[in-house]
Design an enzyme around this catalytic site. Sequence first.
Site, PDB file in Angstrom:
ATOM      1  N   THR A 125      26.917 -16.083   9.514  1.00 16.61           N
ATOM      2  CA  THR A 125      26.085 -16.734   8.496  1.00 16.61           C
ATOM      3  C   THR A 125      26.292 -16.136   7.104  1.00 16.61           C
ATOM      4  OG1 THR A 125      24.454 -17.056  10.233  1.00 16.61           O
ATOM      5  CG2 THR A 125      23.708 -17.412   7.968  1.00 16.61           C
ATOM      6  N   GLU A 126      26.295 -17.028   6.122  1.00 16.23           N
ATOM      7  CA  GLU A 126      26.413 -16.624   4.707  1.00 16.23           C
ATOM      8  C   GLU A 126      25.299 -17.294   3.919  1.00 16.23           C
ATOM      9  OE1 GLU A 126      30.340 -17.733   3.456  1.00 16.23           O
ATOM     10  OE2 GLU A 126      31.287 -16.474   4.990  1.00 16.23           O
ATOM     11  N   GLY A 128      25.449 -19.428   1.723  1.00 15.65           N
ATOM     12  CA  GLY A 128      25.714 -20.862   1.548  1.00 15.65           C
ATOM     13  C   GLY A 128      26.104 -21.595   2.815  1.00 15.65           C
ATOM     14  N   ALA A 129      26.092 -20.926   3.972  1.00 20.29           N
ATOM     15  CA  ALA A 129      26.540 -21.577   5.210  1.00 20.29           C
ATOM     16  C   ALA A 129      25.835 -20.996   6.427  1.00 20.29           C
ATOM     17  CB  ALA A 129      28.055 -21.411   5.372  1.00 20.29           C
ATOM     18  N   ILE A 156      22.306 -10.307   9.199  1.00 20.53           N
ATOM     19  CA  ILE A 156      23.081  -9.901  10.373  1.00 20.53           C
ATOM     20  C   ILE A 156      22.294  -8.878  11.200  1.00 20.53           C
ATOM     21  CG2 ILE A 156      25.295  -8.968  11.176  1.00 20.53           C
ATOM     22  CD1 ILE A 156      25.309 -11.788   9.628  1.00 20.53           C
ATOM     23  N   GLU A 365      21.349 -18.557  16.177  1.00 23.35           N
ATOM     24  CA  GLU A 365      22.442 -19.057  17.030  1.00 23.35           C
ATOM     25  C   GLU A 365      22.395 -20.571  17.187  1.00 23.35           C
ATOM     26  OE1 GLU A 365      23.670 -16.641  20.072  1.00 23.35           O
ATOM     27  OE2 GLU A 365      22.721 -14.892  19.195  1.00 23.35           O
TER      28      GLU A 365
HETATM   29  C1  LIG Z   1      16.028 -13.003  12.064  1.00 20.82           C
HETATM   30  C2  LIG Z   1      17.372 -13.626  11.971  1.00 20.82           C
HETATM   31  C3  LIG Z   1      18.474 -12.994  12.529  1.00 20.82           C
HETATM   32  C4  LIG Z   1      19.760 -13.549  12.388  1.00 20.82           C
HETATM   33  N1  LIG Z   1      20.847 -12.877  12.902  1.00 20.82           N
HETATM   34  C5  LIG Z   1      22.096 -13.374  12.664  1.00 20.82           C
HETATM   35  C6  LIG Z   1      23.258 -12.643  13.075  1.00 20.82           C
HETATM   36  O1  LIG Z   1      23.173 -11.577  13.721  1.00 20.82           O
HETATM   37  N2  LIG Z   1      24.482 -13.135  12.759  1.00 20.82           N
HETATM   38  C7  LIG Z   1      24.647 -14.320  12.076  1.00 20.82           C
HETATM   39  O2  LIG Z   1      25.773 -14.719  11.820  1.00 20.82           O
HETATM   40  N3  LIG Z   1      23.548 -15.038  11.671  1.00 20.82           N
HETATM   41  C8  LIG Z   1      22.295 -14.584  11.944  1.00 20.82           C
HETATM   42  N4  LIG Z   1      21.187 -15.296  11.544  1.00 20.82           N
HETATM   43  C9  LIG Z   1      21.376 -16.571  10.834  1.00 20.82           C
HETATM   44  C10 LIG Z   1      21.044 -17.786  11.694  1.00 20.82           C
HETATM   45  O3  LIG Z   1      22.035 -17.993  12.648  1.00 20.82           O
HETATM   46  C11 LIG Z   1      20.870 -18.983  10.718  1.00 20.82           C
HETATM   47  O4  LIG Z   1      19.640 -18.764  10.063  1.00 20.82           O
HETATM   48  C12 LIG Z   1      20.880 -20.311  11.442  1.00 20.82           C
HETATM   49  O5  LIG Z   1      22.165 -20.620  11.929  1.00 20.82           O
HETATM   50  C13 LIG Z   1      20.433 -21.473  10.525  1.00 20.82           C
HETATM   51  O6  LIG Z   1      21.095 -21.453   9.298  1.00 20.82           O
HETATM   52  P1  LIG Z   1      20.242 -21.498   7.932  1.00 20.82           P
HETATM   53  O7  LIG Z   1      19.126 -20.522   8.057  1.00 20.82           O
HETATM   54  O8  LIG Z   1      21.195 -21.325   6.816  1.00 20.82           O
HETATM   55  O9  LIG Z   1      19.575 -22.927   7.908  1.00 20.82           O
HETATM   56  P2  LIG Z   1      20.210 -24.255   7.278  1.00 20.82           P
HETATM   57  O10 LIG Z   1      21.552 -24.482   7.845  1.00 20.82           O
HETATM   58  O11 LIG Z   1      20.071 -24.208   5.807  1.00 20.82           O
HETATM   59  O12 LIG Z   1      19.215 -25.351   7.858  1.00 20.82           O
HETATM   60  C14 LIG Z   1      17.927 -25.571   7.285  1.00 20.82           C
HETATM   61  C15 LIG Z   1      17.201 -26.631   8.123  1.00 20.82           C
HETATM   62  O13 LIG Z   1      17.952 -27.852   8.116  1.00 20.82           O
HETATM   63  C16 LIG Z   1      18.254 -28.221   9.453  1.00 20.82           C
HETATM   64  N5  LIG Z   1      19.575 -28.852   9.446  1.00 20.82           N
HETATM   65  C17 LIG Z   1      20.725 -28.377   8.910  1.00 20.82           C
HETATM   66  N6  LIG Z   1      21.727 -29.249   9.080  1.00 20.82           N
HETATM   67  C18 LIG Z   1      21.209 -30.310   9.756  1.00 20.82           C
HETATM   68  C19 LIG Z   1      21.744 -31.532  10.246  1.00 20.82           C
HETATM   69  N7  LIG Z   1      23.038 -31.841  10.126  1.00 20.82           N
HETATM   70  N8  LIG Z   1      20.907 -32.392  10.873  1.00 20.82           N
HETATM   71  C20 LIG Z   1      19.606 -32.089  11.052  1.00 20.82           C
HETATM   72  N9  LIG Z   1      19.039 -30.939  10.614  1.00 20.82           N
HETATM   73  C21 LIG Z   1      19.832 -30.051   9.987  1.00 20.82           C
HETATM   74  C22 LIG Z   1      18.205 -26.946  10.259  1.00 20.82           C
HETATM   75  O14 LIG Z   1      17.958 -27.218  11.644  1.00 20.82           O
HETATM   76  C23 LIG Z   1      17.053 -26.231   9.592  1.00 20.82           C
HETATM   77  O15 LIG Z   1      15.842 -26.724  10.081  1.00 20.82           O
HETATM   78  C24 LIG Z   1      19.907 -14.777  11.702  1.00 20.82           C
HETATM   79  C25 LIG Z   1      18.784 -15.426  11.185  1.00 20.82           C
HETATM   80  C26 LIG Z   1      17.534 -14.869  11.305  1.00 20.82           C
HETATM   81  C27 LIG Z   1      16.356 -15.600  10.720  1.00 20.82           C
END
Ligand SMILES: Cc1cc2nc3c(=O)[nH]c(=O)nc-3n(C[C@H](O)[C@H](O)[C@H](O)COP(=O)(O)OP(=O)(O)OC[C@H]3O[C@@H](n4cnc5c(N)ncnc54)[C@H](O)[C@@H]3O)c2cc1C
Length: 387
Positions: A125-126, A128-129, A156, A365
């Site tokens: 995760t970034e 912007g992504a 992370i 995830e």
């Molecule tokens: C406590 C915590 C620990 C984490 N640990 C890790 C880690 O160890 N490693 C890592 O890489 N990441 C980690 N993450 C990141 C996590 O995987 C992301 O937060 C997750 O994948 C969602 O991405 P985003 O938060 O950017 O939400 P966004 O992608 O911005 O989504 C925002 C909302 O829009 C919805 N949405 C997005 N696209 C669509 C679509 N096409 N159709 C319908 N709905 C959509 C989503 O379901 C969500 O409700 C962690 C996050 C948290 C909160």
Amino acid sequence: MDFGLTPEQEMIRQTARKIAQEVIKPRSAELDETGVYPEDIYQVFKETGLLGLNFPEEYGGSGAGTLGLGLAVEEVAKVDNACALILLLTKLSTSAIMRFGTEEQKRKYGQGTALGEIRGAFGLTEPGAGSDSANIQTKAEKDGDFYRITGTKHWISGANVADFFLIATKTDLRAGSKGFTVFVVDKDTPGFRVGNSDKKMGVRGVPTCELIFDEAKVPAANIIGEVNNGFKAIMWNLNSVRPIVAARGLGAAEGALQYAVDYARQRVTFQKPIIEHQAIQMMIADVAMRVEASRWLTYNACQTVDDGHADREHAHILSMAKAFSTETAVMAADTAVQILGGNGYMMDHPVERYYRDARQLTIVEGTSQVQRMIITKSIIDDMLNWK
Ligand SMILES: Cc1cc2nc3c(=O)[nH]c(=O)nc-3n(C[C@H](O)[C@H](O)[C@H](O)COP(=O)(O)OP(=O)(O)OC[C@H]3O[C@@H](n4cnc5c(N)ncnc54)[C@H](O)[C@@H]3O)c2cc1C
């Protein structure tokens, strides 16, 4: 009816239950309050072999597989979801390595993790992504026998204690998912550093942090799999671990339900214990049904991965377990707060923590929406095999 656990799997469950109840449970409130990673509990996991459950015996593990790890995670999540995450990280940081890595990489990072010599984290995760993971912008540029990685990962899990990081990069920024390359990055790599911990709502015992890459110099030998073919490895990694996130949800739901039932037996209103009020009974039954369904979905998903099917054709099975069990955890914790009334809202009881912790599970995830996208895609592609 039992899922048909072997004596070895039953032993794993009993070992994890004992550690959860005797070692972790008394510490849970404090871990949540301080947000400090429980090094002593990690050491207990190491001494009892729980860190090696998911690894084959020839790599220092016990060969208990995803189901073995899932059973342990479920028991730990009954009392504490941060400690369950510590066990999950053994798989999240290594699945792609064990599937696509070289023998040397498997020995160094897989065996090292199984034996508790080193710890890993997973960086996809970034800023912007997130859900749109194909849009990551961290780039890796070839420089002789090395690559220079530049970019930022955020949120992370376990980064502050990790010795290595499984990192998704782009070696071709214009190629979308076809430009992915996965690296394993050691913590002392020049140009790489772990940023500050985030302030977060729950699962506070395992901090999340930013990862900063400023032309970090990583040997080409640290590539996992093939250049520009890393998206497959990242998806494999995520698919493999979804049943374990489901196990975190299952355990949390069971823990919250048990606490609410115990409370409902004691609390008296209108001259009887509240468990005798039908409205409370309906709430308990609704959660219990979902817990039972979550258990079957979760164990089946674990077995699917153990059968070698963390692939696109079986992704819906893993996504169903992940979405359903984690949403059950949120529902169970929410119901438990309601059954406890005002006490449910107070930190004197653990159910408000279960609620805050469970909210993480439907996001990480792949959010619940992303899981539904995967499930629907499999229906459109006619992969359900129900006919
Ligand atoms: C406590 C915590 C620990 C984490 N640990 C890790 C880690 O160890 N490693 C890592 O890489 N990441 C980690 N993450 C990141 C996590 O995987 C992301 O937060 C997750 O994948 C969602 O991405 P985003 O938060 O950017 O939400 P966004 O992608 O911005 O989504 C925002 C909302 O829009 C919805 N949405 C997005 N696209 C669509 C679509 N096409 N159709 C319908 N709905 C959509 C989503 O379901 C969500 O409700 C962690 C996050 C948290 C909160």
